[in-house]
Design an enzyme around this catalytic site. Structure first.
Site, mmCIF file in Angstrom:
data_model
loop_
_atom_site.group_PDB
_atom_site.id
_atom_site.type_symbol
_atom_site.label_atom_id
_atom_site.label_comp_id
_atom_site.label_asym_id
_atom_site.label_seq_id
_atom_site.Cartn_x
_atom_site.Cartn_y
_atom_site.Cartn_z
ATOM 1 C CE1 TYR A 63 -3.046 -3.020 0.319
ATOM 2 C CE2 TYR A 63 -3.345 -2.545 2.648
ATOM 3 C CZ TYR A 63 -3.623 -3.319 1.548
ATOM 4 O OH TYR A 63 -4.476 -4.392 1.653
ATOM 5 C CB SER A 210 -13.762 -5.130 -0.418
ATOM 6 O OG SER A 210 -12.548 -4.557 -0.799
ATOM 7 N N GLY A 213 -18.189 -3.642 -0.721
ATOM 8 C CA GLY A 213 -18.065 -3.736 -2.174
ATOM 9 C C GLY A 213 -17.249 -2.598 -2.761
ATOM 10 N N GLY A 215 -16.917 0.286 -1.715
ATOM 11 C CA GLY A 215 -17.659 1.542 -1.623
ATOM 12 C C GLY A 215 -18.977 1.528 -2.376
ATOM 13 C CG LEU A 217 -22.483 -3.291 -1.367
ATOM 14 C CD1 LEU A 217 -22.033 -4.473 -0.533
ATOM 15 C CD2 LEU A 217 -23.835 -3.583 -2.015
ATOM 16 N N GLY A 235 -10.743 0.539 -13.263
ATOM 17 C CA GLY A 235 -10.447 -0.535 -14.210
ATOM 18 C C GLY A 235 -11.020 -1.879 -13.832
#
Length: 346
Positions: A63, A210, A213, A215, A217, A235
């Site tokens: 990250y 996640s 999802g 963001g 959801l 992408g």
């Protein structure tokens, strides 16, 4: 909207690790989701999370790369290290052409761990995951080195991310796996077939990344319209227009149910993950304190068996269109490693 309440504690896996029942995925503060969050804001968010009881912090050396671990190191100064359960990962290597490689030979495992310790400014990592599986090295070889790091006190517990059921079993036979991190949400339910039952059989904790999802959801299709050009999600197959037009139906149904329930779509989606069992810890990410508080509020959203069934009918495992990742990133579906016997012979 459900109000934030205290964050309960939970046992993650059967090896003794205890964490907050909801963690914080820190990736988006530094990487992949557009411009990094300004350091002052990011440190403030992290410290707010800890104060609010979200003490299970998830990062990785990829990250940034590396900048997210450095950020956590700064946030955990002034005595905060002892208040958190710190998870980081190794195994993904970024190349200059934007492709990802994977490495988990013993020499690399050790050097990656020691580099993470330095960046984080700590003497021990609470939970150290193999982020992706290196399919050129038997999992037993990788685990052998991780076991040594546990014996040396450099890591306390071992985890795997995006590993197949058979890889999990082989790894667990070398040294107990404390947690498997996997994408699990209302729009990613394929893990329920094989991965989740395997973890439960072996007493391994489940960390759901996640859980909103990416963001979707929380914000629905408008999220895709507002992504920055360098946002990784732009992408991803599920965010492409031909799939998004179908996938928005899921969001709209979740949104309608949340309105009826008196909470936000994000809280409803998170509550669904929390209701999967006491062995599941979701780690939603955010860069905003307001969203963090809202996510904590999901812990107080109670779902009846009928509501769970309704949600699962809306979000059937085969409903969402598009793969989770593009072809550049491996998942548990292609994570088998050579057998130790054949590797030794070679």
């Amino acid at each position: 909207m459900a109000e934030a309440c205290g964050v309960r504690r939970m046992k993650l896996g059967s090896q003794g690790l205890e964490v907050s029942a909801q963690g914080l995925g820190c990736m988006g503060l530094s990487a992949f989701y557009g411009a990094p969050t300004p350091e002052t804001n990011a440190v403030a968010l992290l410290r707010h999370a800890i104060k609010a009881g979200v003490t299970f912090l998830d990062t990785s050396d990829i990250y940034g790369p590396e900048t997210n671990e450095l950020l956590l190191g700064k946030a955990l100064k002034d005595g905060l290290r002892e208040k958190v359960e710190l998870a980081t990962k190794f195994g993904i290597i970024a190349s200059e052409d934007g492709k990802f490689g994977f490495r988990a030979d013993p020499e690399y495992v050790r050097s990656a761990c020691e580099a993470s310790l330095r960046r984080l400014g700590v003497t021990s990592i609470d939970l150290y995951y193999q982020h992706r599986i290196d399919t050129t090295v038997p999992i037993e070889v990788t685990m052998g080195e991780l076991k040594k790091l546990v014996e040396e006190g450099k890591i306390k517990y071992i985890g795997l991310s995006e590993a197949s059921a058979s890889t999990i079993r082989r790894a667990h036979a070398v040294h107990p796996i404390t947690a498997v991190q996997i994408e699990w949400s209302l729009w990613s339910r394929d893990v329920e077939e094989d991965i989740i039952p395997t973890c439960r059989e072996l007493g391994i904790g489940i960390v759901a990344y996640s859980p909103l999802g990416r963001g979707f959801l929380a914000a629905g299709p408008k999220l895709a319209e507002n992504l920055e050009d360098d946002d990784y999600r732009k992408g991803l197959p599920r965010f492409q227009e031909e799939n998004l037009n179908h996938n928005k139906i899921l969001y709209e149904k979740v949104q309608a149910m949340a309105t009826k329930k008196g909470c936000t779509p994000a809280q409803l989606a998170l509550a669904w993950v929390h209701h999967q069992g006491d062995d599941v810890c979701p780690i939603p990410g955010t860069s905003k304190i307001e969203n963090l508080n809202q996510n904590i509020g999901a812990l107080s959203v109670k779902l009846t068996p009928e509501e769970m069934a309704e949600l699962e009918a809306i979000a059937r495992p085969d409903f969402v269109k598009g793969e989770r990742y593009d072809s550049n990133m491996a998942t548990y579906k292609d994570s088998e490693t050579p057998l130790l016997s054949s590797w030794k012979a070679a």
